[in-house]
Design a protein around this motif. Structure first.
Motif, mmCIF file in Angstrom:
data_model
loop_
_atom_site.group_PDB
_atom_site.id
_atom_site.type_symbol
_atom_site.label_atom_id
_atom_site.label_comp_id
_atom_site.label_asym_id
_atom_site.label_seq_id
_atom_site.Cartn_x
_atom_site.Cartn_y
_atom_site.Cartn_z
ATOM 1 N N PRO A 1 47.713 35.702 41.577
ATOM 2 C CA PRO A 1 46.735 35.887 40.596
ATOM 3 C C PRO A 1 45.163 35.785 40.912
ATOM 4 O O PRO A 1 44.972 34.869 41.974
ATOM 5 N N LEU A 2 44.401 36.495 40.736
ATOM 6 C CA LEU A 2 43.075 36.375 41.048
ATOM 7 C C LEU A 2 42.231 35.136 40.280
ATOM 8 O O LEU A 2 42.108 35.238 39.135
ATOM 9 N N THR A 3 41.831 34.166 41.246
ATOM 10 C CA THR A 3 41.214 32.927 40.930
ATOM 11 C C THR A 3 40.215 32.731 41.988
ATOM 12 O O THR A 3 40.541 33.381 43.070
ATOM 13 N N ARG A 4 39.188 32.107 41.574
ATOM 14 C CA ARG A 4 38.311 31.609 42.671
ATOM 15 C C ARG A 4 38.858 30.797 43.675
ATOM 16 O O ARG A 4 38.841 31.249 45.093
ATOM 17 N N LEU A 5 39.696 29.805 43.435
ATOM 18 C CA LEU A 5 40.637 29.245 44.516
ATOM 19 C C LEU A 5 41.391 29.901 45.295
ATOM 20 O O LEU A 5 41.368 30.074 46.585
ATOM 21 N N ASN A 6 42.125 30.860 44.862
ATOM 22 C CA ASN A 6 43.084 31.847 45.606
ATOM 23 C C ASN A 6 42.151 32.743 46.493
ATOM 24 O O ASN A 6 42.535 32.911 47.684
ATOM 25 N N LEU A 7 41.035 33.294 45.970
ATOM 26 C CA LEU A 7 40.249 33.930 46.772
ATOM 27 C C LEU A 7 39.566 33.258 47.861
ATOM 28 O O LEU A 7 39.792 33.651 49.281
ATOM 29 N N PHE A 8 38.869 31.924 47.876
ATOM 30 C CA PHE A 8 38.595 31.318 48.748
ATOM 31 C C PHE A 8 39.633 30.834 49.836
ATOM 32 O O PHE A 8 39.573 30.735 51.040
ATOM 33 N N LEU A 9 41.077 30.497 49.316
ATOM 34 C CA LEU A 9 41.999 30.399 50.071
ATOM 35 C C LEU A 9 42.267 31.617 51.143
ATOM 36 O O LEU A 9 42.736 31.433 52.257
ATOM 37 N N ARG A 10 42.474 32.559 50.304
ATOM 38 C CA ARG A 10 42.825 33.825 51.213
ATOM 39 C C ARG A 10 41.881 33.925 52.399
ATOM 40 O O ARG A 10 42.206 34.463 53.523
ATOM 41 N N ASP A 11 40.677 33.630 52.073
ATOM 42 C CA ASP A 11 39.510 33.815 53.233
ATOM 43 C C ASP A 11 39.420 32.529 54.090
ATOM 44 O O ASP A 11 38.590 32.637 54.864
ATOM 45 N N ASP A 12 40.255 31.756 53.868
ATOM 46 C CA ASP A 12 40.292 30.189 54.727
ATOM 47 C C ASP A 12 38.774 29.358 54.319
ATOM 48 O O ASP A 12 38.293 28.851 55.285
#
Length: 183
Positions: A77-88
């Motif tokens: 799911p698109l969340t801020r944390l998942n986005l930041f995690l994807r981009d390390d």
């Protein structure tokens, strides 16, 4: 004595790996106990804490495993944390690695130009790069991305999360946090 509210249960998939590592998949003691009583999960480890009714005493589960496997190959799911995690936790414009509180996200194709909020159109950025890029595409701003944004799966995020262990893991959870994940 530990209050029951301080006893969340770590939730494992049917393969005994955590469903999510960041944030760590947990359920409240009430939800975990309900699932145990409904036989939807298998208790794996317990706290040294019980809850009582007039006729029953039940130990609080510290770790539970789902009886049905949940595939982690599905899109995250698109969340801020998942986005930041994807981009390390790294700015995709300058490569600066920052704490979550210091990060922003940027629309690759700006909303002012019709861009949407999706994993494929969002990039992690530091405040300076986000401000410098403004309402322009990376090409228009002369700020090429270090990597192309993509939509990660839950499994990919779990692999990435392994690089960012939590500051505190309950002693009852340690054996299940250290289970190796496939790359």
């Amino acid at each position: 004595m530990i209050a029951p509210s301080a006893c969340p249960a770590l939730v494992l998939n049917a393969d005994f790996r955590p469903l999510s590592l960041l944030p760590l998949s947990t359920w409240s003691w009430q939800d975990a106990l309900r699932a145990v009583l409904e036989r939807r999960v298998t208790p794996v480890a317990y706290y040294d804490r019980c809850v009582r009714s007039p006729s029953t005493e039940l130990r609080l589960p510290a770790v539970i495993a789902l009886k049905r496997y949940i595939s982690l190959d599905r899109p995250a799911p698109l969340t801020r944390l998942n986005l930041f995690l994807r981009d390390d936790f790294t700015c995709l414009f300058c490569g600066l690695r920052l704490a979550v509180e210091q990060l922003t996200f940027d629309h690759v194709c700006p909303r002012a130009q019709g861009g949407i909020s999706s994993f494929g159109n969002l990039a992690t950025g530091c405040g300076a790069c986000n401000g410098r890029k403004a309402d322009r595409t990376p090409e228009q701003a002369g700020m090429p991305l270090l990597k192309q944004p993509c939509h990660p799966t839950l499994a990919q995020l779990n692999v990435q999360a392994r690089r960012h262990p939590p500051r505190f893991i309950r002693p009852e959870w340690v054996d299940y946090w250290t289970v190796e994940l496939e790359p």
